[in-house]
Design an enzyme around this catalytic site. Sequence first.
Site, PDB file in Angstrom:
ATOM      1  CB  SER A 272       8.111  -2.346 -11.247  1.00  0.00           C
ATOM      2  OG  SER A 272       7.605  -3.668 -11.294  1.00  0.00           O
TER       3      SER A 272
ATOM      4  CD  GLU B 252      13.504  11.030   7.655  1.00  0.00           C
ATOM      5  OE1 GLU B 252      12.903  10.176   8.333  1.00  0.00           O
ATOM      6  OE2 GLU B 252      14.678  11.383   7.880  1.00  0.00           O
TER       7      GLU B 252
ATOM      8  CG  ASP C  22       1.634  -2.363  -2.958  1.00  0.00           C
ATOM      9  OD1 ASP C  22       0.980  -2.934  -3.855  1.00  0.00           O
ATOM     10  OD2 ASP C  22       2.408  -2.977  -2.195  1.00  0.00           O
TER      11      ASP C  22
ATOM     12  NE  ARG D  57       7.492  -6.346  -1.142  1.00  0.00           N
ATOM     13  CZ  ARG D  57       6.450  -6.891  -0.514  1.00  0.00           C
ATOM     14  NH1 ARG D  57       6.547  -7.208   0.761  1.00  0.00           N
ATOM     15  NH2 ARG D  57       5.317  -7.132  -1.145  1.00  0.00           N
ATOM     16  CG  LEU D  58      13.231   0.621  -0.593  1.00  0.00           C
ATOM     17  CD1 LEU D  58      14.681   1.066  -0.701  1.00  0.00           C
ATOM     18  CD2 LEU D  58      12.326   1.849  -0.577  1.00  0.00           C
TER      19      LEU D  58
ATOM     20  CG  ASN E  33      -3.959   0.069  -7.310  1.00  0.00           C
ATOM     21  OD1 ASN E  33      -4.116   0.832  -6.367  1.00  0.00           O
ATOM     22  ND2 ASN E  33      -3.318   0.412  -8.409  1.00  0.00           N
TER      23      ASN E  33
ATOM     24  CG  HIS F  63      -4.560  -1.705 -11.585  1.00  0.00           C
ATOM     25  ND1 HIS F  63      -3.672  -1.593 -10.549  1.00  0.00           N
ATOM     26  CD2 HIS F  63      -4.437  -2.985 -12.032  1.00  0.00           C
ATOM     27  CE1 HIS F  63      -3.026  -2.748 -10.385  1.00  0.00           C
ATOM     28  NE2 HIS F  63      -3.491  -3.601 -11.259  1.00  0.00           N
TER      29      HIS F  63
ATOM     30  CG  LEU G 264       3.902  18.555  -9.266  1.00  0.00           C
ATOM     31  CD1 LEU G 264       4.697  18.363  -7.984  1.00  0.00           C
ATOM     32  CD2 LEU G 264       2.499  17.954  -9.121  1.00  0.00           C
TER      33      LEU G 264
ATOM     34  NE  ARG H 254      -2.287  -6.123  -1.118  1.00  0.00           N
ATOM     35  CZ  ARG H 254      -1.305  -5.492  -0.477  1.00  0.00           C
ATOM     36  NH1 ARG H 254      -1.175  -5.633   0.816  1.00  0.00           N
ATOM     37  NH2 ARG H 254      -0.475  -4.712  -1.132  1.00  0.00           N
ATOM     38  CD1 TRP H 255      -9.739   0.003  -1.882  1.00  0.00           C
ATOM     39  CD2 TRP H 255     -10.374  -0.457  -3.981  1.00  0.00           C
ATOM     40  NE1 TRP H 255     -10.814   0.816  -2.192  1.00  0.00           N
ATOM     41  CE2 TRP H 255     -11.222   0.541  -3.470  1.00  0.00           C
ATOM     42  CE3 TRP H 255     -10.581  -0.907  -5.283  1.00  0.00           C
ATOM     43  CZ2 TRP H 255     -12.269   1.102  -4.220  1.00  0.00           C
ATOM     44  CZ3 TRP H 255     -11.620  -0.354  -6.023  1.00  0.00           C
ATOM     45  CH2 TRP H 255     -12.445   0.641  -5.489  1.00  0.00           C
TER      46      TRP H 255
ATOM     47  NE  ARG I  62       1.611  -6.684 -10.951  1.00  0.00           N
ATOM     48  CZ  ARG I  62       1.051  -6.064  -9.925  1.00  0.00           C
ATOM     49  NH1 ARG I  62      -0.174  -5.600 -10.033  1.00  0.00           N
ATOM     50  NH2 ARG I  62       1.704  -5.865  -8.810  1.00  0.00           N
TER      51      ARG I  62
END
Length: 255
Positions: free
Chosen positions: A80, A222, A35, A209-210, A37, A52, A146, A39-40, A86
């Site tokens: 999402s 965690e 999260d 938040r999720l 991108n 992005h 991976l 604001r950066w 958007r």
Amino acid sequence: MPIKFPFTKSKKQTLNRTLGLDYDHIPKHVAIIMDGNGRWAKNKGMPRIAGHKEGMSVVKRIVRHASDLGLHVLTLYAFSTENWKRPKNEVDFLMKLPVDFLGTYLPELIERNVQVQTIGDVSLLPPHTRKAINEAIEKTSKNNGLILNFALNYGSRFEMVHAVKEIAEKVEKGDISSDEVNEDLFSSHLYTSDLLEPDLLIRTSGEQRLSNFLLWQLAYSEFWFTEVFWPDFDESHFEKALCDYQNRKRRYGGI
Ligand code: FPP
């Protein structure tokens, strides 16, 4: 020059000795909400999509590092079910990112023995996005390093409702009885059925938040939050998160 992986122990130890990361107890599955991108980019007077683009470069670095450290699964929340709201130009840009990412990075992923997977309803993505992803899934399907798991058009509530519908249909048809419905059966109907649950969730940018991400799967994970925007996130932040994780006591409801 061929890429060597994973790092030899001595190389690993030079990465971040000061943090004291225990390279023998790296969490198996880390999930990240990337999260900040927008604001950066705004802080730099640039359009949101520049954030992005930079975020995509960070994905490359963190995937490399995760594979060097020997993680089993890295799940990244890339788009999402709510992100369709958007502006069109931003959605279009986000849908091109997997194409750009895999267009330049797939050979390295293959060489690194990374297996690409997705969770979410990818059938609703534009054809060019689906094509790039399907090619990557296919070309890496035999890899056993991976697992790079992109959440694309992913929403946890949709995923769970979908699972409930599938189970209800099986009960209706008499394939199973309602007594057989339990946590394991429910989990087996989620996109993540073949994956371990995340040990650690990271969210960048100060939000805590999720946002409809892995609501079921994160029950005992965690959580680790940082104010850092995703485009500024780097290997040392990642190692700090892993290190903090190693200092937590997971009790799963016990004492
Ligand atoms: C949230 O930041 C970020 C996203 C919705 C997109 C994340 C995507 C990437 C980091 C690149 C993914 C790369 C590949 C290869 C798929 P935001 O836009 O909500 O930021 P803001 O909260 O500051 O507005």
